[in-house]
Every structure is written in C-alpha cells, then in structure tokens.
Design an enzyme around this catalytic site. Sequence first.
Site, short mmCIF file in Angstrom:
data_model
loop_
_atom_site.label_atom_id
_atom_site.label_comp_id
_atom_site.label_asym_id
_atom_site.label_seq_id
_atom_site.Cartn_x
_atom_site.Cartn_y
_atom_site.Cartn_z
N HIS A 117 -17.49 -2.10 5.33
CA HIS A 117 -17.84 -1.45 6.61
C HIS A 117 -19.36 -1.37 6.65
O HIS A 117 -20.00 -1.25 5.60
CB HIS A 117 -17.25 -0.04 6.69
CG HIS A 117 -15.75 0.01 6.59
ND1 HIS A 117 -14.92 -0.36 7.63
CD2 HIS A 117 -14.92 0.38 5.58
CE1 HIS A 117 -13.65 -0.21 7.27
NE2 HIS A 117 -13.63 0.23 6.01
N HIS A 136 0.89 -1.17 0.00
CA HIS A 136 0.00 0.00 0.00
C HIS A 136 0.92 1.21 0.00
O HIS A 136 1.63 1.45 0.97
CB HIS A 136 -0.89 -0.01 1.25
CG HIS A 136 -1.84 1.14 1.32
ND1 HIS A 136 -3.21 0.98 1.39
CD2 HIS A 136 -1.63 2.48 1.33
CE1 HIS A 136 -3.79 2.17 1.44
NE2 HIS A 136 -2.85 3.10 1.42
N ASP A 154 -10.04 -4.86 -3.86
CA ASP A 154 -9.85 -4.17 -2.57
C ASP A 154 -11.17 -4.13 -1.80
O ASP A 154 -11.51 -3.13 -1.17
CB ASP A 154 -9.29 -2.75 -2.76
CG ASP A 154 -8.81 -2.14 -1.45
OD1 ASP A 154 -8.69 -2.88 -0.45
OD2 ASP A 154 -8.55 -0.92 -1.44
O1 DOR Z 1 -9.94 2.07 1.89
C1 DOR Z 1 -9.30 1.16 2.37
N1 DOR Z 1 -9.85 0.30 3.25
N2 DOR Z 1 -8.01 1.01 2.03
C2 DOR Z 1 -7.19 0.17 2.68
O2 DOR Z 1 -6.02 0.13 2.40
C3 DOR Z 1 -7.70 -0.65 3.80
C4 DOR Z 1 -9.15 -0.87 3.65
C5 DOR Z 1 -9.80 -1.47 4.87
O3 DOR Z 1 -9.28 -2.46 5.39
O4 DOR Z 1 -10.84 -0.97 5.30
#
Ligand code: DOR
Length: 443
Positions: free
Chosen positions: A308, A181, A304
């Site tokens: 959440h 990253h 990615d």
């Molecule tokens: O936006 C992101 N969320 N970028 C990351 O590198 C980690 C990820 C997360 O784990 O929530």
Amino acid sequence: MPAAFDLIVKNGTVVNQDGIGHADIGVTNGQIEAIGDLGHRDAGEVIDATGLHILPGVIDSQVHFREPGMEHKEDLASGSRAAVMGGVTAVFEMPNTKPLTTTADALADKIDRATGRMFCDFAFYFGATAENTADLPDAERLPGSAGIKMFMGSSTGDLLVDKTEHVRKVLASGRRRVAVHSEEEDRLIERMPLRRAGDPSSHPEWRDVEAAVLCTRRLIALARETNRRVHVLHISTGDEIPILAANKDLITSEATPHHLTLCAEDYARLGTYIQMNPPVRDASHRDRIWAGIADGTIDVLGSDHAPHTREEKDKPYPDSPSGMTGVQTLVPIMLDHVNAGRLSLERFVDLTSHGPNRIFNIARKGRIAAGYDADFTVVDLKARREITDGWIESKPGWTPYHGKTVTGWPRGTIIRGRRMMWDDEIIGEAGGAPVQFSEGWTG
Ligand code: DOR
C-alpha cells in the site's frame, strides 16, 4: 569433446536434497543437466560462484501484486522486479485484484498481462466465492492456476466465503489443495468496536487469537468432512501450531517473515506500517510459530507481500489499509535468522523450495536436480548489509525493515538458466513464464 552446456555455475556451495557441498551445475535449455565436478566442460556462459551458496530458486507462494485495478500500489512488472531483486524466482499471486480473479477470463487476462512483463515465473490463485463453486474444478486446472484461494475472514478487497455451507461447497468442489485466509468473520464483525481510533496496537485486540483459532478449527473439521487438502496461510498464533500438527495428513501451513520477526512491541515504532491481517501479535506467539518452524509443523514461508502507498498507510487507524511489502525482504530477513541460529540453511530451503514443490505439486521447480528448471537463488551468507527503503523495487518504496542490518544477502537470481539479478542490479529481460503443476496444467 564433451558436449557443451549453455551455462555452468561453478565453484559454489550447493544446498539441496543431498546436503550442503561443493559442486558445479551444468544447465542446458533452461534445465539442470548435470551436478558435480564440471570444471573441464565447455559452456556458453560460466558464472563463478566462489564463496557463494546456490539454493534452489526461492518460491514465494503468497504475494499481492495488485494488477489489474490497483496499479498505483503495485503492478505485475514492479512486483516481479522486487521479487528478483530479493532472490525470489517464482511467485503465486492472490486474487483480490479489481476485477477479482474469480473467472477463467480474469485468470487468462492476468497471464496475458504477466507475459513479457514479469521478471520471475508466476502462477495466479483463483478466488472462491459463494457463487462460483461450480466453476472451481475446472478453474484449478487452468494454465497458470495456483489453485483456489478462499478468504474466510474479510481483508483487503471483497472476497469472502464465511458461511459453513459455502465453505463446505468450496471444499467439495475440486481436488487440489485450497489456500485459506483463516479468521472468523462473525467474530471480526462483533469485535469491531474494540478498534481504537489512531491506535494500530488495537489491531490484534480486534482480530484476536480466538478469531484465528476458531476459524482454523472449523476449517479443519470441514476439510476432514470433505476429505480436501487445505493450506492455512500466514499463521499468526502459537495456539494454532498444535492444532495444525495434529492434522498433518490433510493440512499444511505457511508462516511469514513478518510474524517471525516483528511483534506487538513494534506497533509503537512502526504504527500502521505493520498493520496486517492476521495481525502481528505479542512475542509469545512469535516464539511459538518459531517452535512450529523448528519441529516441522510449518511447511512453507510466504511473504504475503501486500503493498500500500505511504499516503494510504499514513491514514489514521483504522482507515489505514492492512498489509506490508515483503517479497524483496524475505530472503535477507530469513538468512539473518539463519545466521542467528534460529533455523538451518537446509530448513530455509525446505520452507522456500522443497515445501512449495511438495505441497503444491509444482512440476520441475523446488529442487536442484537433473531435469528440474535451472532456478537458483545465489546467496552470500556472510554479507552484512543494511535494508533500506531506497533498495525496495516495489512501487510504494518502503519496507518495515528500513534501517535494519542483516547478515546474509541475495547476490543473484537465475531463472531457467538466465541471470535476472546480479549484485543488486536487474540484468535480465522480463521473461517470466507460468509455473506448471503435476496435478494441474503441465503445458
Ligand atoms: O494484511 C493483509 N493485506 N492481509 C490480507 O489478507 C490481504 C492483504 C492485502 O491484499 O492488502
């Protein structure tokens, strides 16, 4: 009588290293045995793929499935259900869980948890820290290890290796390609005051283009010094494309569907729901990442997938966490781009199967070839479908693409000869297994 196969996938259009053409595929013991006209042969199971394209299984080499420690966001079972619903046959999962995947025990624990619960095949990255560099050469060769992941800029979780001496030490410890990253931590700290409360469109002002470019330049210099192969994750700036292209001997890179599909204008509509690290930026960057897809600079696509909950995402910026779901939407979003003429179907396969196979040295996955695992992503290129939150298997149950109509849809997910998803239904058992690597563990 010719010997029977366990499975024949017949009448489909196969996309592989031989081009695009009609062929049947014969499968025995979970592996591809024959490709050609197999209409006269017996099989335990026959899948008629008339009108459908058979792609090598899509490998998503960047997902966050949150288990252990944050199972309210996702767990290995739910994340893998999302994967197979979206046509993904294998995932590489990230180490920013609780506890972090920074010890051999933590990695073994993830494999235990995955076994019998994950629907797709899997590997887990091992997180680098400033303290565990002595463990890395062994860690990258453990069963189920996707290799080392290093965060040079802070994101979700506590993993960070930002000081040059520590980055150098990580790169000097081991041999496999290190996934990184790349955002410059010092600059992120310095620019924090640029965040505007309640305004997620200030996210790319805080985590600006320079933060990514400076870090990628420093990383490449250190990779060269230590002669270590490095994979730069989720490229978000057009400025990095020529830098990456000038260093193809050592450096590979990933683009995400988000950075290829969304742009700064979308903050007004989607707010914190498209807040991610590194950020979605203005359209000129999106266009130049597309140029990197067109000219071959970008090696793989990764989602990615960083789920959440809505409750978390609804907090006012900057209290809202970064990340969005993506493992389930990777295939339909990118097939829509194929249909719009932005990339060829062959290039899609290059980015999602051949690319991961090549850069991570995956054993027996990423091609439709004799002796390879019978992993197939079966797609209907003509299907017009609406992506909705209701279709999302991921625990938070939302996608930034809710309401978007796409052309091109995953119709089936077949993993080692077993049908896991067909017509939007998960029909297989949770039989995921660790991915093997030609330069790591091969079982
Ligand atoms: O936006 C992101 N969320 N970028 C990351 O590198 C980690 C990820 C997360 O784990 O929530």
